[in-house]
Design a protein around this motif. Structure first.
Motif, mmCIF file in Angstrom:
data_model
loop_
_atom_site.group_PDB
_atom_site.id
_atom_site.type_symbol
_atom_site.label_atom_id
_atom_site.label_comp_id
_atom_site.label_asym_id
_atom_site.label_seq_id
_atom_site.Cartn_x
_atom_site.Cartn_y
_atom_site.Cartn_z
ATOM 1 N N ARG A 1 0.840 -1.197 0.000
ATOM 2 C CA ARG A 1 0.000 0.000 0.000
ATOM 3 C C ARG A 1 0.875 1.248 0.000
ATOM 4 N NH1 ARG A 1 -4.410 -1.308 4.797
ATOM 5 N NH2 ARG A 1 -5.182 -3.295 3.957
ATOM 6 N N PRO A 2 0.512 2.256 -0.770
ATOM 7 C CA PRO A 2 1.242 3.530 -0.707
ATOM 8 C C PRO A 2 0.915 4.251 0.594
ATOM 9 C CG PRO A 2 -0.649 3.736 -2.141
ATOM 10 C CD PRO A 2 -0.591 2.286 -1.737
ATOM 11 N N ALA A 3 1.751 5.190 0.971
ATOM 12 C CA ALA A 3 1.535 5.947 2.204
ATOM 13 C C ALA A 3 1.727 7.429 1.929
ATOM 14 C CB ALA A 3 2.516 5.484 3.284
ATOM 15 N N LEU A 4 0.936 8.247 2.620
ATOM 16 C CA LEU A 4 1.080 9.698 2.517
ATOM 17 C C LEU A 4 2.046 10.163 3.600
ATOM 18 C CD1 LEU A 4 0.290 12.458 1.385
ATOM 19 C CD2 LEU A 4 -1.688 12.451 2.911
ATOM 20 N N SER A 5 3.123 10.803 3.187
ATOM 21 C CA SER A 5 4.146 11.264 4.123
ATOM 22 C C SER A 5 4.268 12.776 4.056
ATOM 23 C CB SER A 5 5.501 10.627 3.798
ATOM 24 O OG SER A 5 5.940 11.061 2.518
ATOM 25 N N ALA A 6 4.721 13.368 5.150
ATOM 26 C CA ALA A 6 4.926 14.812 5.197
ATOM 27 C C ALA A 6 5.951 15.139 6.268
ATOM 28 C CB ALA A 6 3.617 15.543 5.478
ATOM 29 N N LEU A 7 6.433 16.381 6.245
ATOM 30 C CA LEU A 7 7.398 16.864 7.224
ATOM 31 C C LEU A 7 6.692 17.632 8.332
ATOM 32 C CD1 LEU A 7 10.146 18.198 4.792
ATOM 33 C CD2 LEU A 7 10.264 16.111 6.147
ATOM 34 N N MET A 8 7.154 17.428 9.562
ATOM 35 C CA MET A 8 6.649 18.169 10.712
ATOM 36 C C MET A 8 7.811 18.895 11.374
ATOM 37 S SD MET A 8 4.090 15.399 12.491
ATOM 38 C CE MET A 8 4.301 16.250 14.047
ATOM 39 N N PRO A 9 7.590 20.126 11.857
ATOM 40 C CA PRO A 9 8.671 20.851 12.529
ATOM 41 C C PRO A 9 9.008 20.244 13.882
ATOM 42 C CG PRO A 9 6.614 22.064 12.718
ATOM 43 C CD PRO A 9 6.340 20.915 11.798
ATOM 44 N N THR B 1 7.775 28.805 12.040
ATOM 45 C CA THR B 1 7.849 27.409 12.476
ATOM 46 C C THR B 1 6.474 26.756 12.485
ATOM 47 O OG1 THR B 1 9.786 27.898 13.853
ATOM 48 C CG2 THR B 1 8.571 25.884 14.350
ATOM 49 N N LEU B 2 5.462 27.509 12.917
ATOM 50 C CA LEU B 2 4.119 26.944 13.049
ATOM 51 C C LEU B 2 3.296 27.009 11.770
ATOM 52 C CD1 LEU B 2 3.104 28.362 16.563
ATOM 53 C CD2 LEU B 2 4.027 26.103 16.016
ATOM 54 N N ASP B 3 3.675 27.867 10.832
ATOM 55 C CA ASP B 3 2.905 28.052 9.607
ATOM 56 C C ASP B 3 3.000 26.806 8.725
ATOM 57 O OD1 ASP B 3 1.703 28.837 7.263
ATOM 58 O OD2 ASP B 3 2.778 30.737 7.094
ATOM 59 N N PRO B 4 1.869 26.134 8.428
ATOM 60 C CA PRO B 4 1.918 24.926 7.595
ATOM 61 C C PRO B 4 2.442 25.181 6.189
ATOM 62 C CG PRO B 4 -0.353 25.651 7.939
ATOM 63 C CD PRO B 4 0.498 26.449 8.882
ATOM 64 N N ASN B 5 2.404 26.435 5.720
ATOM 65 C CA ASN B 5 2.943 26.722 4.393
ATOM 66 C C ASN B 5 4.437 26.448 4.306
ATOM 67 O OD1 ASN B 5 0.772 27.885 2.600
ATOM 68 N ND2 ASN B 5 0.514 29.211 4.379
ATOM 69 N N PHE B 6 5.132 26.552 5.435
ATOM 70 C CA PHE B 6 6.569 26.339 5.434
ATOM 71 C C PHE B 6 6.932 24.861 5.460
ATOM 72 C CE2 PHE B 6 6.320 30.752 6.528
ATOM 73 C CZ PHE B 6 7.489 31.317 6.047
ATOM 74 N N HIS B 7 5.932 24.009 5.633
ATOM 75 C CA HIS B 7 6.178 22.562 5.645
ATOM 76 C C HIS B 7 5.220 21.874 4.673
ATOM 77 C CE1 HIS B 7 8.658 23.098 9.266
ATOM 78 N NE2 HIS B 7 7.745 23.983 9.612
ATOM 79 N N ASN B 8 4.837 22.582 3.633
ATOM 80 C CA ASN B 8 3.839 22.069 2.708
ATOM 81 C C ASN B 8 4.451 21.068 1.731
ATOM 82 O OD1 ASN B 8 1.275 21.922 1.504
ATOM 83 N ND2 ASN B 8 1.831 23.456 -0.031
ATOM 84 N N GLY B 9 3.667 20.070 1.390
ATOM 85 C CA GLY B 9 4.105 19.096 0.392
ATOM 86 C C GLY B 9 4.158 17.691 0.939
ATOM 87 N N GLY B 10 3.024 16.983 0.914
ATOM 88 C CA GLY B 10 3.002 15.580 1.304
ATOM 89 C C GLY B 10 3.231 14.704 0.083
#
Length: 348
Positions: free
Chosen positions: A127-135, A282-291
């Motif tokens: 199964r594929p998985a959705l991944s993303a970055l968290m601060p 740090t908290l703005d999701p735009n700075f960690h966008n892209g799953g």
């Protein structure tokens, strides 16, 4: 591997559409000057936005589409309409080898369904998985997966998620051996379900993989910077990421209220503006966008539907890095070198 990747962009996905998708693409060329784009969607609207970004227009192709997958569309509905939709055409370009990655800010469930049917999962991946970055408080962000693509998983799925997440971290975070953990209700070995214990045993046995398995991690430690990759099932992962995002918004709102509650507070804000800006970034999701949907025979990146131009720029940056590093090949190589016999022995 290519140093001038072409990104297929669903220009109609997200809350705003072509305005932010085109603006984000224009911003991304500062970091990736050789990047090229194919936009899929309403040609008139796309060209109108491109007129504001003359330099970008020279590196763009437009494929017109009248069909848009709505945010309310069920995956089954999206699949039936995918052939002529902006989202479906962007993914089809990756399948045909006409683009190195697809990017959309549209319906996550629809994007996952269309991508899985069109690209299929890699050999060795169930199964594929959705991944993303968290601060985090550490030197690097943390890669977390799965964030909602799979609500039910078994031990083998968790092991595969860990392997894919580690490959992702090596590319995005430039870490040779990412510290990798499984999300659990406690850090002790005896805690958790049989599925989690089984997955942990398999990862401990896989000592030839380019990762350091550190065991279990609790949700309250996710942002401490103690690990680089956290693998979990999509049900728990989706709850965890939304709880983290909600807490971040709560903290930001509290700080905003505190700094505007009195004249003295407003004066204090002026003195602490640099720190406040750092906190906001740090908290703005735009700075960690892209799953990233990992485990497919092709690269698909999900942008937040409400992302602004900077957020889209960051999502495009993720897609470009993944394409340049050939993340699909890296995952395939790790799976080929997986010590299956040792893992089978550990699972018995």
């Amino acid at each position: 591997m290519t140093q001038s990747p072409r990104i297929a962009i669903d220009a109609m996905g997200g809350d705003v559409g072509p305005e932010v998708m085109v603006a984000g693409a224009a911003l991304s060329r500062a970091a990736f000057p050789e990047i090229r784009f194919t936009f899929f969607g309403d040609e008139a609207r796309i060209r109108s936005e491109l007129s504001k970004h003359k330099a970008l227009a020279r590196n763009v192709e437009i494929i017109h589409s009248d069909e848009v997958i709505s945010g309310e569309a069920k995956p089954s509905q999206a699949l039936r309409r995918s052939k002529d939709s902006s989202m479906g055409l962007a993914i089809a370009a990756v399948k045909a080898g006409e683009a190195d990655a697809a990017l959309s800010g549209g319906n996550t469930g629809a994007l996952m369904a269309i991508a899985k049917v069109a690209l299929r999962t890699m050999e060795g991946i169930d199964r594929p998985a959705l991944s993303a970055l968290m601060p985090t408080l550490g030197d690097n962000d943390v890669v977390m997966l799965d964030l909602g693509a799979n609500t039910e998983c078994d031990a083998e799925n968790l092991v595969q998620f860990a392997v894919m997440g580690a490959a992702y971290a090596r590319v995005v975070l430039d870490i040779e051996r990412p510290r990798t953990a499984l999300l659990n209700i406690g850090s002790e070995d005896e805690k958790g379900t049989g599925m989690l214990k089984d997955a942990a045993a398999r990862l401990r046995a896989a000592d030839t993989l380019p990762l350091d398995f550190t065991g279990f991690i609790e949700a309250d430690r996710l942002s401490r910077g103690h690990v680089d990759v956290v693998a979990t099932d999509g049900f728990s992962g989706n709850i965890a990421i939304k709880a983290v995002e909600g807490t971040a918004r709560f903290v930001a709102d509290l700080i905003r209220q505190a700094f505007t509650s009195s004249l003295r507070s407003k004066a204090g804000f002026m003195l602490s503006r640099p720190a406040a800006k750092l906190l906001k970034n740090t908290l703005d999701p735009n700075f960690h966008n892209g799953g990233v949907f990992l485990g497919l025979n092709g690269l698909v990146v999900k942008s937040h539907g409400g992302a602004d131009a900077n957020g889209v720029r960051n999502a495009i940056g993720v897609a470009a890095k993944m394409a340049i590093a050939d993340i699909t090949r890296k995952i395939a190589s790790d799976l080929e070198n997986f010590p299956k016999q040792a893992i089978e022995d550990a699972a018995e």
